[in-house]
Design an enzyme around this catalytic site. Structure first.
Site, PDB file in Angstrom:
ATOM      1  NE  ARG A 130      13.445  27.187  61.702  1.00 56.03           N
ATOM      2  CZ  ARG A 130      13.427  27.155  63.031  1.00 56.03           C
ATOM      3  NH1 ARG A 130      12.257  27.119  63.668  1.00 56.03           N
ATOM      4  NH2 ARG A 130      14.548  27.131  63.719  1.00 56.03           N
ATOM      5  CE  LYS A 154      15.121  23.709  60.529  1.00 59.81           C
ATOM      6  NZ  LYS A 154      16.557  23.965  60.270  1.00 59.81           N
ATOM      7  CG  HIS A 224      15.209  31.369  55.560  1.00 62.13           C
ATOM      8  ND1 HIS A 224      14.432  30.685  56.466  1.00 62.13           N
ATOM      9  CD2 HIS A 224      16.480  31.295  56.051  1.00 62.13           C
ATOM     10  CE1 HIS A 224      15.179  30.209  57.448  1.00 62.13           C
ATOM     11  NE2 HIS A 224      16.426  30.578  57.222  1.00 62.13           N
ATOM     12  NE  ARG A 227      14.174  31.540  60.679  1.00 64.70           N
ATOM     13  CZ  ARG A 227      13.877  31.235  61.950  1.00 64.70           C
ATOM     14  NH1 ARG A 227      12.774  31.699  62.492  1.00 64.70           N
ATOM     15  NH2 ARG A 227      14.678  30.469  62.667  1.00 64.70           N
ATOM     16  CE1 TYR A 259      19.770  36.207  60.510  1.00 64.29           C
ATOM     17  CE2 TYR A 259      19.927  34.743  62.393  1.00 64.29           C
ATOM     18  CZ  TYR A 259      19.469  35.009  61.124  1.00 64.29           C
ATOM     19  OH  TYR A 259      18.725  34.073  60.455  1.00 64.29           O
TER      20      TYR A 259
END
Length: 282
Positions: A130, A154, A224, A227, A259
């Site tokens: 991230r 996170k 992002h 990523r 994804y």
């Protein structure tokens, strides 16, 4: 345990909700909450859902703490946010991006700014970090020859992240220009600084600039998106979904499953564009 940006977002949501109810959020009844929900009507569903969640959690907390005897937040509907497919880059886009980066390195192999850019891009796409995780990497996060690093993501959760040989080489080349006094691998300022780290905004700007040099529309790329590309290209290459979940640091595999839809959409597009009968009308 929530991330700083999450706490800021929830705090802002509650402050705005309180303003709509003229300071009466803590004592709001069902009618007031209905008025609050109507004020969210122009918002996107994801934004409205987050705001509703923040209010519901606050009212549940107040009742649990004995500060009110009821919880009208239970009747506050949570808008069902449709989860859009993430933006991704095709393999050709990634190839162009790294080709331009290679040209910059060939032209100025010892330029600190170019070495830093190389390390940032290699780690974004090669490790799926991230943006907040990347810019806050400790100065000694990478060790030569180890092939991985442990980061705090996170919710202050630690996870092991793979580091390719080329990403490791790029990061170590850049680290030679990082001041010994810096806590971070990517300190603030082009030449490096002892205090603070590179901001997410500056990282965003660097990625957009490189994309423009590679002929990729800037609106199609961000840290992002790289990523997302990391995850999608792994799945397209046959990686197991659970492994990708672990690499990305997703608490819920449902987040990772998005994804698989991207990979499937790519296959459909491939069939429609490359199949011998694709151009024939029905």
């Amino acid at each position: 345990g929530a991330a700083k940006n999450t706490l800021i977002a929830y705090g802002r949501d509650l402050a705005q909700a309180s303003a709509v109810l003229e300071g009466g959020l803590a004592t709001a009844d069902s009618a007031a909450l209905a008025r609050l929900a109507r004020s969210w009507a122009p918002l996107k569903r994801a934004s409205a859902a987050r705001k509703a969640s923040a209010v519901r959690q606050l009212l549940a907390f107040l009742m649990a703490e004995g500060l009110r005897t009821d919880d009208p937040g239970r009747d506050l509907a949570l808008p069902q946010a449709a989860r859009p497919l993430p933006k991704v880059l095709g393999a050709g886009d990634v190839t162009r991006l790294f080709a331009v980066l290679a040209e910059k390195l060939a032209a100025a192999p010892d330029d600190p700014a170019t070495l830093r850019l190389s390390a940032l891009i290699e780690l974004l796409y090669g490790s799926g970090l991230r943006a907040s995780e990347l810019v806050a990497l400790p100065r000694h996060a990478l060790k030569a020859g180890r092939g991985h690093m442990v980061i705090t993501g996170k919710g202050d959760k630690e996870r092991l992240v793979p580091v390719s040989r080329r990403a490791e080489a790029a990061a170590l080349a850049w680290s030679q220009h990082v001041p010994a006094s810096s806590r971070y691998l990517f300190p603030a300022g082009r030449a490096g600084s002892a205090a603070g780290h590179l901001t997410r905004l500056r990282l965003w700007q660097l990625v957009k600039s490189l994309a423009a040099d590679a002929g990729i529309p800037p609106q199609r790329i961000s840290p992002h998106v790289l990523r997302h590309a990391f995850a999608t290209h792994l799945l397209e290459g046959g990686a197991d979904l659970r492994i990708v979940q672990t690499l990305l640091g997703h608490a819920d595999i449902a987040t990772t499953q998005i994804y698989t839809h991207v990979a499937a959409a790519t296959l459909v597009e491939l069939v429609n564009s490359r199949h011998p009968l694709a151009d024939e009308s029905n």
